[in-house]
Design a protein around this motif. Structure first.
Motif, PDB file in Angstrom:
ATOM      1  N   GLY A 197      38.497  14.079 -51.447  1.00  0.00           N
ATOM      2  CA  GLY A 197      38.435  15.326 -50.676  1.00  0.00           C
ATOM      3  C   GLY A 197      38.345  16.552 -51.567  1.00  0.00           C
ATOM      4  O   GLY A 197      37.582  17.489 -51.287  1.00  0.00           O
ATOM      5  N   LEU A 198      39.123  16.547 -52.669  1.00  0.00           N
ATOM      6  CA  LEU A 198      39.086  17.675 -53.599  1.00  0.00           C
ATOM      7  C   LEU A 198      37.709  17.806 -54.241  1.00  0.00           C
ATOM      8  O   LEU A 198      37.184  18.917 -54.392  1.00  0.00           O
ATOM      9  N   HIS A 199      37.117  16.666 -54.593  1.00  0.00           N
ATOM     10  CA  HIS A 199      35.773  16.692 -55.178  1.00  0.00           C
ATOM     11  C   HIS A 199      34.757  17.222 -54.172  1.00  0.00           C
ATOM     12  O   HIS A 199      33.907  18.061 -54.516  1.00  0.00           O
ATOM     13  N   LEU A 200      34.838  16.774 -52.927  1.00  0.00           N
ATOM     14  CA  LEU A 200      33.885  17.217 -51.908  1.00  0.00           C
ATOM     15  C   LEU A 200      34.078  18.699 -51.572  1.00  0.00           C
ATOM     16  O   LEU A 200      33.106  19.393 -51.242  1.00  0.00           O
ATOM     17  N   SER A 201      35.323  19.164 -51.642  1.00  0.00           N
ATOM     18  CA  SER A 201      35.584  20.564 -51.296  1.00  0.00           C
ATOM     19  C   SER A 201      34.925  21.541 -52.259  1.00  0.00           C
ATOM     20  O   SER A 201      34.787  22.733 -51.953  1.00  0.00           O
ATOM     21  N   GLN A 202      34.531  21.047 -53.432  1.00  0.00           N
ATOM     22  CA  GLN A 202      33.890  21.908 -54.428  1.00  0.00           C
ATOM     23  C   GLN A 202      32.370  21.830 -54.400  1.00  0.00           C
ATOM     24  O   GLN A 202      31.698  22.444 -55.219  1.00  0.00           O
ATOM     25  N   GLY A 207      29.357  22.365 -45.064  1.00  0.00           N
ATOM     26  CA  GLY A 207      29.844  21.271 -44.227  1.00  0.00           C
ATOM     27  C   GLY A 207      30.596  20.225 -45.029  1.00  0.00           C
ATOM     28  O   GLY A 207      31.673  19.761 -44.633  1.00  0.00           O
ATOM     29  N   VAL A 208      30.037  19.843 -46.181  1.00  0.00           N
ATOM     30  CA  VAL A 208      30.690  18.844 -47.040  1.00  0.00           C
ATOM     31  C   VAL A 208      31.995  19.398 -47.585  1.00  0.00           C
ATOM     32  O   VAL A 208      33.018  18.690 -47.635  1.00  0.00           O
ATOM     33  N   ALA A 209      31.983  20.660 -48.003  1.00  0.00           N
ATOM     34  CA  ALA A 209      33.204  21.273 -48.539  1.00  0.00           C
ATOM     35  C   ALA A 209      34.288  21.337 -47.471  1.00  0.00           C
ATOM     36  O   ALA A 209      35.462  21.088 -47.751  1.00  0.00           O
ATOM     37  N   ARG A 210      33.895  21.676 -46.240  1.00  0.00           N
ATOM     38  CA  ARG A 210      34.873  21.732 -45.143  1.00  0.00           C
ATOM     39  C   ARG A 210      35.460  20.342 -44.883  1.00  0.00           C
ATOM     40  O   ARG A 210      36.657  20.196 -44.660  1.00  0.00           O
ATOM     41  N   GLY A 214      39.330  19.101 -45.282  1.00  0.00           N
ATOM     42  CA  GLY A 214      39.992  18.394 -44.182  1.00  0.00           C
ATOM     43  C   GLY A 214      40.657  17.113 -44.657  1.00  0.00           C
ATOM     44  O   GLY A 214      41.759  16.772 -44.211  1.00  0.00           O
ATOM     45  N   LEU A 215      39.982  16.400 -45.568  1.00  0.00           N
ATOM     46  CA  LEU A 215      40.576  15.177 -46.126  1.00  0.00           C
ATOM     47  C   LEU A 215      41.863  15.494 -46.877  1.00  0.00           C
ATOM     48  O   LEU A 215      42.874  14.799 -46.722  1.00  0.00           O
ATOM     49  N   VAL A 216      41.820  16.523 -47.709  1.00  0.00           N
ATOM     50  CA  VAL A 216      43.005  16.887 -48.498  1.00  0.00           C
ATOM     51  C   VAL A 216      44.171  17.249 -47.581  1.00  0.00           C
ATOM     52  O   VAL A 216      45.309  16.812 -47.787  1.00  0.00           O
TER      53      VAL A 216
END
Length: 318
Positions: A197-202, A207-210, A214-216
């Motif tokens: 989630g932290l990797h995707l948030s960056q 949409g992917v970052a959101r 959400g995962l984190v």
């Protein structure tokens, strides 16, 4: 010669079909046995991520892998031979041993509820104290897993006790391997999900970052939900084991009460009868599990825990 070859091929085909049927039977039996152990499996999945909480991200998966290997050794090298010998030579002990395991499940579930409801002081350790070395973490987790694995294997054995010795051995080995892979595979996903989630948030995509954020944020809620589900499952499974066990030992009152309520609920709800009946049986089992677990918690609190507290206060005074 041709006729003999055809006959031989027919025999091979018959044997192949028989082998395939045996494999299907083993798979189905392993599936049924695993489902009966669901309460312990959920609790095992909920408990294990706590062992790597707060550790460096690169240490999480190696530690989980070591715990998983220790769990598999527990199941295959110690517990499996023990339960097979027990079922072969002392089968009359299976029901009492299963009921002891059920009572332990009830105790674990009730104790979790007790600690949630009872106000108690939390001890605050230093960072160094809170993060023990890897060997200590693994050995502690494997010891805890041994108890949960023993419950899983005995519950599973009770579902296949009518099978032959070697069929029981194969089925239980399949259950041991399958549940270990399932539990620690899910645990690995859970503990790495916040990193994902932290990797995707960056990522540049909003949409992917959101989704990553959400995962984190969602992982603590997921772990809390797993704990609640695991507690409920332990009370239900433990209570159901006690319910069936008392009936098999000739104490039929509790089983008859729950069975009559289940039948009445099923008849009163028509098309939904089977679902409602199952829910009534589950609720009755959970209530019995909570009652037995609360009684064991009370006894443990008044005896063993009190002695420990008195011993600790006595040693502190000196």
């Amino acid at each position: 010669m041709a006729g003999g070859l055809v006959a031989l091929l027919d025999d091979v085909a018959v044997l192949a079909r028989a082998a395939a049927a045996s494999i299907d039977d083993i798979g189905a039996a392993a599936g049924r046995a695993s489902m009966k152990a669901a309460g312990v499996v959920v609790d095992d999945t909920a408990v294990t991520p706590q062992y790597v909480h707060g550790l460096n991200a690169e240490r999480e998966l190696p530690i989980i892998r070591k715990i998983a290997l220790g769990s598999l050794r527990n199941k295959l090298l110690i517990i499996l031979p023990a339960v097979l010998l027990l079922s072969e030579f002392l089968p009359f002990l299976l029901t009492p041993i299963l009921m002891i395991g059920g009572a332990y499940l009830c105790y674990e579930g009730a104790e979790k509820i007790w600690h949630r409801l009872r106000p108690h002081e939390e001890s605050h350790a230093t960072v160094e104290d809170a993060l023990p070395d890897e060997k200590t973490i693994v050995s502690g987790a494997v010891r805890t897993d041994f108890i949960l694995s023993a419950e899983i294997m005995v519950i599973s054995l009770n579902e296949v006790v009518d099978q032959g010795f070697w069929s029981r051995a194969v089925i239980l080995a399949v259950v041991a391997l399958g549940i270990t892979v399932l539990v620690y595979g899910v645990v690995g996903l859970i503990v790495k999900m916040d990193d994902v989630g932290l990797h995707l948030s960056q990522r540049p995509s909003k949409g992917v970052a959101r989704f990553g954020r959400g995962l984190v944020k969602g992982m603590p809620k997921l772990l809390s939900a797993l704990t609640v589900v695991g507690t409920a499952a332990m009370l239900w499974v433990g209570g159901h084991i006690l319910l069936i066990g008392t009936d098999e030992l000739g104490l039929t009152f509790l089983y008859d009460v729950v069975h009559h309520l289940e039948e009445a609920a099923a008849e009163a709800t028509g098309a939904l009868g089977s679902v409602v009946g199952w829910l009534v049986n589950t609720l009755g089992s959970a209530i019995l599990g909570l009652a037995v677990g609360a009684l064991v918690v009370l006894v443990m609190t008044l005896t063993l825990h009190r002695r420990r507290a008195e011993s600790a206060s006595g040693s502190g005074a000196h």
